[in-house]
Scaffold this active site. Sequence first.
Site, PDB file in Angstrom:
ATOM      1  N   HIS A  17      32.798  30.217  64.310  1.00 29.78           N
ATOM      2  CA  HIS A  17      32.386  30.895  65.549  1.00 29.78           C
ATOM      3  C   HIS A  17      32.899  32.338  65.538  1.00 29.78           C
ATOM      4  O   HIS A  17      32.183  33.265  65.895  1.00 29.78           O
ATOM      5  CB  HIS A  17      32.990  30.201  66.791  1.00 29.78           C
ATOM      6  CG  HIS A  17      32.426  28.838  67.089  1.00 29.78           C
ATOM      7  ND1 HIS A  17      33.217  27.733  67.243  1.00 29.78           N
ATOM      8  CD2 HIS A  17      31.155  28.417  67.294  1.00 29.78           C
ATOM      9  CE1 HIS A  17      32.467  26.675  67.526  1.00 29.78           C
ATOM     10  NE2 HIS A  17      31.203  27.069  67.566  1.00 29.78           N
ATOM     11  N   LYS A  41      28.070  16.290  76.169  1.00 31.50           N
ATOM     12  CA  LYS A  41      28.741  16.044  74.893  1.00 31.50           C
ATOM     13  C   LYS A  41      30.139  15.417  75.030  1.00 31.50           C
ATOM     14  O   LYS A  41      30.758  15.094  74.026  1.00 31.50           O
ATOM     15  CB  LYS A  41      28.892  17.363  74.128  1.00 31.50           C
ATOM     16  CG  LYS A  41      27.630  17.810  73.415  1.00 31.50           C
ATOM     17  CD  LYS A  41      27.929  18.966  72.489  1.00 31.50           C
ATOM     18  CE  LYS A  41      26.695  19.407  71.731  1.00 31.50           C
ATOM     19  NZ  LYS A  41      26.960  20.652  70.976  1.00 31.50           N
ATOM     20  N   ARG A  90      23.795  27.807  60.208  1.00 29.18           N
ATOM     21  CA  ARG A  90      24.599  27.504  59.021  1.00 29.18           C
ATOM     22  C   ARG A  90      23.748  26.961  57.887  1.00 29.18           C
ATOM     23  O   ARG A  90      23.952  27.269  56.732  1.00 29.18           O
ATOM     24  CB  ARG A  90      25.676  26.467  59.354  1.00 29.18           C
ATOM     25  CG  ARG A  90      26.755  26.994  60.256  1.00 29.18           C
ATOM     26  CD  ARG A  90      27.479  25.896  60.945  1.00 29.18           C
ATOM     27  NE  ARG A  90      26.553  25.118  61.756  1.00 29.18           N
ATOM     28  CZ  ARG A  90      26.912  24.271  62.688  1.00 29.18           C
ATOM     29  NH1 ARG A  90      28.171  24.033  62.916  1.00 29.18           N
ATOM     30  NH2 ARG A  90      26.014  23.622  63.407  1.00 29.18           N
ATOM     31  N   SER A 128      32.556  21.911  64.903  1.00 27.04           N
ATOM     32  CA  SER A 128      33.676  21.474  65.741  1.00 27.04           C
ATOM     33  C   SER A 128      33.894  19.959  65.638  1.00 27.04           C
ATOM     34  O   SER A 128      35.039  19.495  65.655  1.00 27.04           O
ATOM     35  CB  SER A 128      33.424  21.869  67.198  1.00 27.04           C
ATOM     36  OG  SER A 128      33.306  23.253  67.305  1.00 27.04           O
TER      37      SER A 128
HETATM   38  O1  PNS Z   1      26.605  25.237  70.336  1.00 23.59           O
HETATM   39  P1  PNS Z   1      26.156  24.170  71.286  1.00 23.59           P
HETATM   40  O2  PNS Z   1      27.291  23.393  71.819  1.00 23.59           O
HETATM   41  O3  PNS Z   1      25.112  23.309  70.650  1.00 23.59           O
HETATM   42  O4  PNS Z   1      25.466  24.942  72.543  1.00 23.59           O
HETATM   43  C1  PNS Z   1      24.354  24.469  73.202  1.00 23.59           C
HETATM   44  C2  PNS Z   1      23.965  25.406  74.354  1.00 23.59           C
HETATM   45  C3  PNS Z   1      25.118  25.601  75.311  1.00 23.59           C
HETATM   46  C4  PNS Z   1      23.560  26.753  73.789  1.00 23.59           C
HETATM   47  C5  PNS Z   1      22.744  24.763  75.072  1.00 23.59           C
HETATM   48  O5  PNS Z   1      23.032  23.431  75.337  1.00 23.59           O
HETATM   49  C6  PNS Z   1      22.375  25.468  76.371  1.00 23.59           C
HETATM   50  O6  PNS Z   1      21.932  26.572  76.362  1.00 23.59           O
HETATM   51  N1  PNS Z   1      22.597  24.777  77.508  1.00 23.59           N
HETATM   52  C7  PNS Z   1      22.359  25.332  78.820  1.00 23.59           C
HETATM   53  C8  PNS Z   1      21.154  24.678  79.508  1.00 23.59           C
HETATM   54  C9  PNS Z   1      19.867  25.283  79.045  1.00 23.59           C
HETATM   55  O7  PNS Z   1      19.602  26.459  79.215  1.00 23.59           O
HETATM   56  N2  PNS Z   1      19.010  24.424  78.456  1.00 23.59           N
HETATM   57  C10 PNS Z   1      17.709  24.807  77.973  1.00 23.59           C
HETATM   58  C11 PNS Z   1      17.753  25.261  76.530  1.00 23.59           C
HETATM   59  S1  PNS Z   1      16.155  25.530  75.931  1.00 23.59           S
END
Ligand code: PNS
Length: 158
Positions: A17, A41, A90, A128
């Site tokens: 990150h 999660k 990645r 993670s």
């Molecule tokens: O790195 P991660 O943990 O996979 O992050 C996921 C994240 C936080 C980027 C995604 O779950 C998110 O944007 N959630 C907020 C809700 C949202 O906007 N959902 C629609 C996405 S198209």
Amino acid sequence: MKIVIYPGTFDPITNGHLDIIYRALTLFDKVIIGILLNTNKKPLFTTEERLEMIEKSIEGIKNIEVKTFDGLLVNFADEMKASAIIRGLRQVSDFEYEFQMALMNRKLNENISTVFLMPNEKYTYLNSSLIKELARFKADVSDFVPEIVNRKLKEKFL
Ligand code: PNS
């Protein structure tokens, strides 16, 4: 002023990150790290712990802020006056989910673009979940996470 959001669960933040954050700082004037509050999660670390670990890991770095957010990412980006969202890529397996999310976010808000950055190849196998599993079984993860995270992981899995 070009502002970008780097969103995620950060449970916990890793050196992968941080690599993405350093790269984003060369492209944008300001990076806002957005920790998602309500995730399904089931994070190991509380929001406060994740926030603290990120803040300690980026201490002294300019043009960076950490915030939490709830609800839609594009709404948070809009509130922060950000023009883009950064996501790390990645490997090919990341692509399908990331592509879907980027397109949906663009459909929700045309003015916010998703920018994909690739971390240094030494971090391509890092995530993670893997770090937590290694730490749970007392493996040494000090090469993969900031010092504060290494310490917090040891405390969690005493
Ligand atoms: O790195 P991660 O943990 O996979 O992050 C996921 C994240 C936080 C980027 C995604 O779950 C998110 O944007 N959630 C907020 C809700 C949202 O906007 N959902 C629609 C996405 S198209």
